[in-house]
Write a protein that holds these residues in place. Structure first.
Motif, PDB file in Angstrom:
ATOM      1  N   VAL A 130       0.839  -1.206   0.000  1.00 60.28           N
ATOM      2  CA  VAL A 130       0.000   0.000   0.000  1.00 60.28           C
ATOM      3  C   VAL A 130       0.868   1.248   0.000  1.00 60.28           C
ATOM      4  CG1 VAL A 130      -1.659   1.351   1.334  1.00 60.28           C
ATOM      5  CG2 VAL A 130      -1.951  -1.109   1.145  1.00 60.28           C
ATOM      6  N   VAL A 134       0.785   3.896  -2.928  1.00 61.08           N
ATOM      7  CA  VAL A 134       0.014   5.115  -2.699  1.00 61.08           C
ATOM      8  C   VAL A 134       0.880   6.372  -2.722  1.00 61.08           C
ATOM      9  CG1 VAL A 134       0.127   5.437  -0.170  1.00 61.08           C
ATOM     10  CG2 VAL A 134      -2.015   5.884  -1.390  1.00 61.08           C
ATOM     11  N   GLU A 154      -7.346  11.913  -6.368  1.00 68.36           N
ATOM     12  CA  GLU A 154      -6.145  11.408  -5.699  1.00 68.36           C
ATOM     13  C   GLU A 154      -6.262  11.589  -4.185  1.00 68.36           C
ATOM     14  OE1 GLU A 154      -5.160  12.130  -9.882  1.00 68.36           O
ATOM     15  OE2 GLU A 154      -6.117  13.380  -8.345  1.00 68.36           O
ATOM     16  N   SER A 158      -6.291   8.447  -1.682  1.00 70.29           N
ATOM     17  CA  SER A 158      -5.223   8.368  -0.674  1.00 70.29           C
ATOM     18  C   SER A 158      -5.806   8.291   0.734  1.00 70.29           C
ATOM     19  CB  SER A 158      -4.292   9.582  -0.798  1.00 70.29           C
ATOM     20  OG  SER A 158      -3.694   9.629  -2.070  1.00 70.29           O
ATOM     21  N   ALA A 161      -7.291   4.755   1.213  1.00 69.35           N
ATOM     22  CA  ALA A 161      -6.277   3.709   1.348  1.00 69.35           C
ATOM     23  C   ALA A 161      -5.577   3.794   2.706  1.00 69.35           C
ATOM     24  CB  ALA A 161      -5.256   3.816   0.216  1.00 69.35           C
ATOM     25  N   VAL A 177      -5.559   0.489  -4.031  1.00 76.03           N
ATOM     26  CA  VAL A 177      -4.496   1.198  -4.753  1.00 76.03           C
ATOM     27  C   VAL A 177      -4.275   0.556  -6.127  1.00 76.03           C
ATOM     28  CG1 VAL A 177      -2.046   1.793  -4.745  1.00 76.03           C
ATOM     29  CG2 VAL A 177      -3.370   1.932  -2.632  1.00 76.03           C
TER      30      VAL A 177
END
Length: 734
Positions: A130, A134, A154, A158, A161, A177
């Motif tokens: 991740v 990321v 984004e 982000s 995640a 991701v």
């Protein structure tokens, strides 16, 4: 500047928002289709070109080319159009995003494999995947937030995640991701397909040309280096390297790259030809009339680029909507995460998970892409079929028109009058009348004069010498022939300058009732009418069909002409169209304004005499799109000069708007469905990402469906493809 890495229309907004915050930068124009950026930097600004490039790269986009005029302040001034992008041969796996997806896939696969042998540490392995995956998105999210776009996809991804990592869902976070990276790659591939059409247009002009020197020597040079008046050799099978005029030779040319007409056309000395046309069978020497930057295809490419950069009203509305939509969704997600645990004692982990999934589902990418993707496809297919449309605004408006005003000469008719009958009075016969009329007209460039001269030559009549030729504008042409002072003029002028008896008046009336324009030959000294020459500008072969198609689509058609009432009535009756005759340009303008009070109006004309009416109408459509004035005056140009293409244009607009509505409804419906299932705990992060990526992919594919548009034989679209013949150069109105 040439930009790299723009995958969807939302990228445009991110770049524009960031540039708007830079000091002394104005007039920012980002074209998604051509991947270009144009801007104005104030003279004396402390901002440098390098600062702008650095900011763009910080947002995750590339800058591969920049052009400006040098100045002490390093100010950016557009010196010339940035050249069309070169065709990229990279496969998806060779691109930066492709390599990122492959790397993440390898990392994910390794994490799953290692987890099978060390299950106790599986979470740490997925967490490492991740973090590695990321970081590029998080870095871009921070840059976007600092440049004025805090609510980017984004940012949403982000947050989701990292939040999933925090609550111990590392495996799902890794999948989020990975799936998001795949979605970005799919958008990039789809964007490449959308750009392919304009790149194909730009590639039609050959890269090299055979230049002839003064001694007849030949050498190969770059087509872009050709200058006006250069002489080039075009051999059988070659593409014409520049717009020019044939000075030696004759051949058949396939002009389909420009006009769409598949049948080769015979061309001989004195004829003008287009760059990109294919020479079929003869050897030609061509004198260059336009440079590479100004040839027909370059102008079409430039106009398409401008069209695709202009936003349709629907697109502007959706962009404004998304600015409020994304923060609202983040607020709703925050409420879902906090209220149940605080108010009802629910589990924090469960509701945090649901809130994060909601963030991903609510991503506005599919919604924002729904309009520009369809508009770009509509403009591309229109250009391919000879329908040149200047932007999304024009494309959207055309489908809403319910009344169309047509100019007659050169629009509904060929613009090439032909002699249909010659009548003689007194002792002279028809051949003598034609010879005298041709002699008087020999010094005129008027279309009627050319028709009379052409007819006299075609039937082999010797034309006498004329002298002392003069013209009375709009009334008559005068000359001395064989000792007689003769004139060829309109019936109205002849009635004033000569004696029109009952026999002559009856003959004129009969000819005009047949749709003819009548030229009267008379002796000015004796005030005697010698004869009549009847000419008729025949309707285009597809004019009646085109008017009928528009009627079937619920659109009223009106013919506007400066010709006499009898001629107008005869032509209108044959076409099944309403008409107004004996109009000056100002009269046409007034009529269009009257029609606008009750209808959405399009004006179709040749772009020269009808400029005021074309500009005043809700949409101006030019017949004869190969001429500079026609293209520059109107909102759309019909490169093949067919009346049926007006119906095709309306049908394409309606099909494009239907596609946009389908995209918007689908995107909102799918997101609404999964928002509900997410809040209820039925679906999670995996489905959230798939729903967003899937919606974006489906919206894009639906927009690409427009590329199969064929025409307008029915109101529902899917017309048989009626590809028109090459257009003539518009003639003067009579």
């Amino acid at each position: 500047m040439r930009l790299d890495g723009m995958d969807c229309a939302s990228c445009v907004g991110k770049i524009e928002a960031a540039l708007a915050r830079i000091r002394d930068v104005s007039d920012v124009r980002v074209n998604f289709t051509t991947e270009t950026l144009e801007l104005t930097l104030a003279a004396g600004s402390i901002t440098r070109v390098g600062d702008i490039e650095k900011m763009i790269k910080g947002l995750g986009f590339g800058v591969s080319d920049a052009r400006q005029l040098s100045s002490p302040s390093d100010a950016v001034v557009e010196a010339e159009p940035v050249p069309a992008p070169a065709m990229r041969d990279q496969r998806w796996w060779q691109t930066r995003k492709g390599r990122h997806v492959l790397g993440l896939g390898l990392l994910m696969g390794s994490a799953y494999a290692i987890a099978q042998f060390i299950p106790l540490h599986a979470e740490w392995i997925f967490a490492a995947a991740v973090v590695a995956g990321v970081i590029p998105f998080a870095r871009k999210a921070v840059a976007l937030a600092m440049s004025g776009s805090p609510f980017s996809i984004e940012t949403l991804m982000s947050v989701a995640a990292i939040g999933a990592l925090v609550i111990g869902e590392a495996e799902e976070a890794a999948a989020v991701v990975f799936l998001f990276a795949i979605g970005e790659l799919l958008e990039s591939v789809a964007a490449g397909r959308a750009r392919a059409g304009i790149k194909a247009l730009a590639s039609l002009v050959p890269k090299t040309a055979v230049l002839l020197d003064a001694n007849g020597g030949q050498r190969s040079v770059a087509a872009t280096s050709l200058r006006v008046n250069d002489l080039v050799l075009v051999r059988p099978g070659d593409r014409v390297p520049a717009d020019g005029q044939i000075v030696h030779g004759n051949s058949s040319l396939d002009e389909s790259p420009v006009t769409g007409e598949s049948m080769p056309r015979a061309r001989a000395k004195g004829d003008s030809i287009f760059a990109g046309s294919i020479n079929v069978d003869g050897v030609l020497q061509v004198r260059v009339e336009k440079t590479a930057a100004d040839n027909t295809i370059s102008r079409i490419v430039h106009l398409v680029e401008q069209a695709q950069s202009s936003k349709a009203p629907t697109a502007r509305f959706i962009e404004k909507f998304s600015r409020y939509y994304t923060p609202a969704v983040m607020l709703i997600a925050a409420v879902i995460i906090t209220i149940p645990p605080l108010a009802m004692g629910a589990d924090w982990s469960t509701w945090l998970y649901r809130g994060l999934a909601l963030l991903l589902i609510a991503c506005p990418c599919a919604l924002v892409l729904s309009t520009p993707a369809a508009i770009a496809s509509g403009l591309a297919v229109g250009t391919r079929r000879g329908l040149l449309i200047k932007g999304g605004n024009a494309l959207e408006t055309i489908g809403k028109v319910n009344a169309i005003a047509f100019d007659k000469t050169g629009t509904l008719t060929e613009g090439k009058p032909r002699v249909t009958e010659v009548l003689a009075f007194g002792k002279r016969d028809e051949h003598k009348i034609l010879a005298l009329a041709a002699a008087v007209e020999s010094g005129s460039n008027h279309p009627l004069a050319k028709a009379i001269l052409g007819h006299a030559e075609a039937v082999g009549i010797a034309i006498p010498q004329a002298s002392d030729a003069t013209a009375t504008a709009g009334k008559a042409v005068h000359a001395r022939v064989g000792g007689l002072r003769l004139a060829v003029g309109s019936p109205i002028h002849a009635a004033q300058a000569a004696t029109l008896g009952a026999l002559e008046r009856k003959a004129i009336e009969k000819l005009e009732e047949g749709g003819n324009t009548v030229a009267v030959l008379f002796n000015e000294q004796a005030r005697e009418v010698l004869g009549l020459v009847a000419l008729r500008d025949e309707p285009r072969r597809d004019a009646r069909e085109g008017v009928a198609q528009l009627k079937a689509m619920g659109i009223r058609s009106v013919m506007l002409t400066g010709d006499n009432r009898r001629t107008a009535q005869a032509i209108a009756k044959g076409l099944g169209i309403e008409w107004k005759a004996e109009l000056l340009p100002q009269d046409k303008l007034n009529l269009v304004n009257e029609m606008k009070q009750t209808s959405k109006v399009a004006m179709v004309g040749d772009g020269i005499n009808d400029a005021p009416a074309l500009a005043t109408a809700d949409v101006g459509i030019a017949m004869g799109g190969g001429t500079d004035v026609a293209i520059e005056t109107a909102d759309a140009a019909l490169l093949k000069s067919r009346v049926t293409d007006v119906a095709h244009l309306v049908a394409l607009s309606r099909a494009t708007m239907a596609n946009i509505h389908q995209n918007v409804v689908f995107a909102l419906a799918l997101k609404s469905l999964f928002l509900v299932t997410t809040v209820l705990g039925i679906t999670g992060l995996w489905i959230a990402v798939l729903a967003d990526t899937g919606a974006t992919a489906i919206v894009t594919l639906n927009a690409l469906r427009l590329l199969r548009f064929k025409g307008a034989e029915s109101v529902d679209g899917d017309l048989a493809e009626g590809l028109p013949a090459r257009l003539p150069v518009p003639a003067e109105s009579h």
